[in-house]
Write a protein that holds these residues in place. Sequence first.
Motif, PDB file in Angstrom:
ATOM      1  N   ARG A 114      40.113  59.994 -23.150  1.00  0.00           N
ATOM      2  CA  ARG A 114      40.998  59.013 -24.246  1.00  0.00           C
ATOM      3  C   ARG A 114      40.993  59.783 -25.635  1.00  0.00           C
ATOM      4  O   ARG A 114      40.211  60.520 -26.171  1.00  0.00           O
ATOM      5  N   GLY A 115      42.373  59.308 -26.259  1.00  0.00           N
ATOM      6  CA  GLY A 115      42.460  59.780 -27.494  1.00  0.00           C
ATOM      7  C   GLY A 115      43.324  58.949 -28.245  1.00  0.00           C
ATOM      8  O   GLY A 115      44.086  57.826 -27.759  1.00  0.00           O
ATOM      9  N   TRP A 116      43.771  59.298 -29.501  1.00  0.00           N
ATOM     10  CA  TRP A 116      44.815  58.575 -30.366  1.00  0.00           C
ATOM     11  C   TRP A 116      45.701  59.642 -30.952  1.00  0.00           C
ATOM     12  O   TRP A 116      45.016  60.811 -31.189  1.00  0.00           O
ATOM     13  N   THR A 117      46.792  59.037 -31.278  1.00  0.00           N
ATOM     14  CA  THR A 117      47.694  59.830 -31.933  1.00  0.00           C
ATOM     15  C   THR A 117      48.970  59.161 -32.621  1.00  0.00           C
ATOM     16  O   THR A 117      49.010  57.737 -32.322  1.00  0.00           O
ATOM     17  N   TYR A 118      49.855  59.494 -33.396  1.00  0.00           N
ATOM     18  CA  TYR A 118      50.750  58.862 -34.341  1.00  0.00           C
ATOM     19  C   TYR A 118      51.834  58.397 -33.271  1.00  0.00           C
ATOM     20  O   TYR A 118      52.105  59.160 -32.318  1.00  0.00           O
ATOM     21  N   GLY A 119      52.341  57.268 -33.124  1.00  0.00           N
ATOM     22  CA  GLY A 119      53.115  56.580 -32.350  1.00  0.00           C
ATOM     23  C   GLY A 119      54.285  57.266 -32.256  1.00  0.00           C
ATOM     24  O   GLY A 119      55.236  57.207 -31.261  1.00  0.00           O
TER      25      GLY A 119
ATOM     26  N   VAL B 210      54.118  61.239 -27.765  1.00  0.00           N
ATOM     27  CA  VAL B 210      54.373  59.930 -27.278  1.00  0.00           C
ATOM     28  C   VAL B 210      55.742  59.410 -26.611  1.00  0.00           C
ATOM     29  O   VAL B 210      55.838  58.729 -25.920  1.00  0.00           O
ATOM     30  N   ALA B 211      56.523  60.066 -27.472  1.00  0.00           N
ATOM     31  CA  ALA B 211      58.197  59.753 -27.070  1.00  0.00           C
ATOM     32  C   ALA B 211      58.159  60.301 -25.469  1.00  0.00           C
ATOM     33  O   ALA B 211      59.081  59.784 -24.665  1.00  0.00           O
ATOM     34  N   ASN B 212      57.594  61.463 -25.317  1.00  0.00           N
ATOM     35  CA  ASN B 212      57.755  62.080 -23.902  1.00  0.00           C
ATOM     36  C   ASN B 212      57.231  61.369 -23.067  1.00  0.00           C
ATOM     37  O   ASN B 212      57.523  61.161 -21.838  1.00  0.00           O
ATOM     38  N   LEU B 213      55.862  60.785 -23.350  1.00  0.00           N
ATOM     39  CA  LEU B 213      55.151  59.869 -22.238  1.00  0.00           C
ATOM     40  C   LEU B 213      55.503  58.669 -22.185  1.00  0.00           C
ATOM     41  O   LEU B 213      55.549  57.900 -21.101  1.00  0.00           O
ATOM     42  N   ARG B 214      56.543  58.027 -22.971  1.00  0.00           N
ATOM     43  CA  ARG B 214      56.887  56.716 -23.010  1.00  0.00           C
ATOM     44  C   ARG B 214      58.290  56.990 -21.778  1.00  0.00           C
ATOM     45  O   ARG B 214      58.473  56.295 -21.130  1.00  0.00           O
ATOM     46  N   ARG B 215      58.754  58.047 -21.736  1.00  0.00           N
ATOM     47  CA  ARG B 215      59.809  58.463 -20.845  1.00  0.00           C
ATOM     48  C   ARG B 215      59.202  58.654 -19.412  1.00  0.00           C
ATOM     49  O   ARG B 215      59.738  58.430 -18.585  1.00  0.00           O
ATOM     50  N   LEU B 216      57.980  59.589 -19.335  1.00  0.00           N
ATOM     51  CA  LEU B 216      57.353  59.935 -18.159  1.00  0.00           C
ATOM     52  C   LEU B 216      55.828  59.992 -18.656  1.00  0.00           C
ATOM     53  O   LEU B 216      55.500  60.903 -19.251  1.00  0.00           O
ATOM     54  N   ALA B 217      55.203  59.102 -17.921  1.00  0.00           N
ATOM     55  CA  ALA B 217      53.795  58.738 -18.324  1.00  0.00           C
ATOM     56  C   ALA B 217      52.849  59.835 -17.488  1.00  0.00           C
ATOM     57  O   ALA B 217      52.022  59.321 -16.681  1.00  0.00           O
ATOM     58  N   GLN B 218      53.342  61.040 -17.521  1.00  0.00           N
ATOM     59  CA  GLN B 218      52.444  61.950 -16.866  1.00  0.00           C
ATOM     60  C   GLN B 218      52.475  63.460 -17.859  1.00  0.00           C
ATOM     61  O   GLN B 218      53.145  63.665 -18.565  1.00  0.00           O
ATOM     62  N   ALA B 219      50.937  63.805 -17.851  1.00  0.00           N
ATOM     63  CA  ALA B 219      50.948  65.163 -18.688  1.00  0.00           C
ATOM     64  C   ALA B 219      49.617  66.101 -17.959  1.00  0.00           C
ATOM     65  O   ALA B 219      49.205  65.426 -16.869  1.00  0.00           O
ATOM     66  N   THR B 220      49.815  67.418 -18.263  1.00  0.00           N
ATOM     67  CA  THR B 220      48.874  68.277 -17.553  1.00  0.00           C
ATOM     68  C   THR B 220      48.050  68.575 -19.132  1.00  0.00           C
ATOM     69  O   THR B 220      48.553  68.916 -20.051  1.00  0.00           O
TER      70      THR B 220
END
Length: 154
Positions: free
Chosen positions: A50-55, A60-70
Amino acid sequence: MSRRAQIVMTDEEVAAFLAEERVVTVATLGPGGRPHLAPLWYVPEGAVLRGWTYGSSQKVANLRRLAQATLLVEAGDSYELLRGVSLECDVEVVDAPERVAAIGVDVLTRYAGSPEVAASATQFVRVQAAKRVGLVFTPTKVVSWDHRKLDGGY
């Protein structure tokens, strides 16, 4: 036994490594399809980070489009000392202010060096939470390596 099989970390070793290290590199897909890499402080919680970052951040824009990360956490200054964990994750973007603040407190507690410092910064976290989102990374695939297990042999 293959060399690859010899360097895989156990689940317990992965957990210890993630607890020891401090920065994860988060890879998301940008709007043009290219990887976007960004460092992030994190709190390990079992297999989840878990982490936090500026909205308003690009990740975050990328994750709102595709909620996947490596994710990549790595260490070692020479080949025989290389260690790392790569995690393919589904990602929850947390907007609820209380949950964001709770993640912020956990991150601050981990990185502040003492619970007293973290406790004194609670108001800072609450103010910051209004501008931030929480990120919850749940692994779907984990790959690990620890070259120290080869004892210098290749």
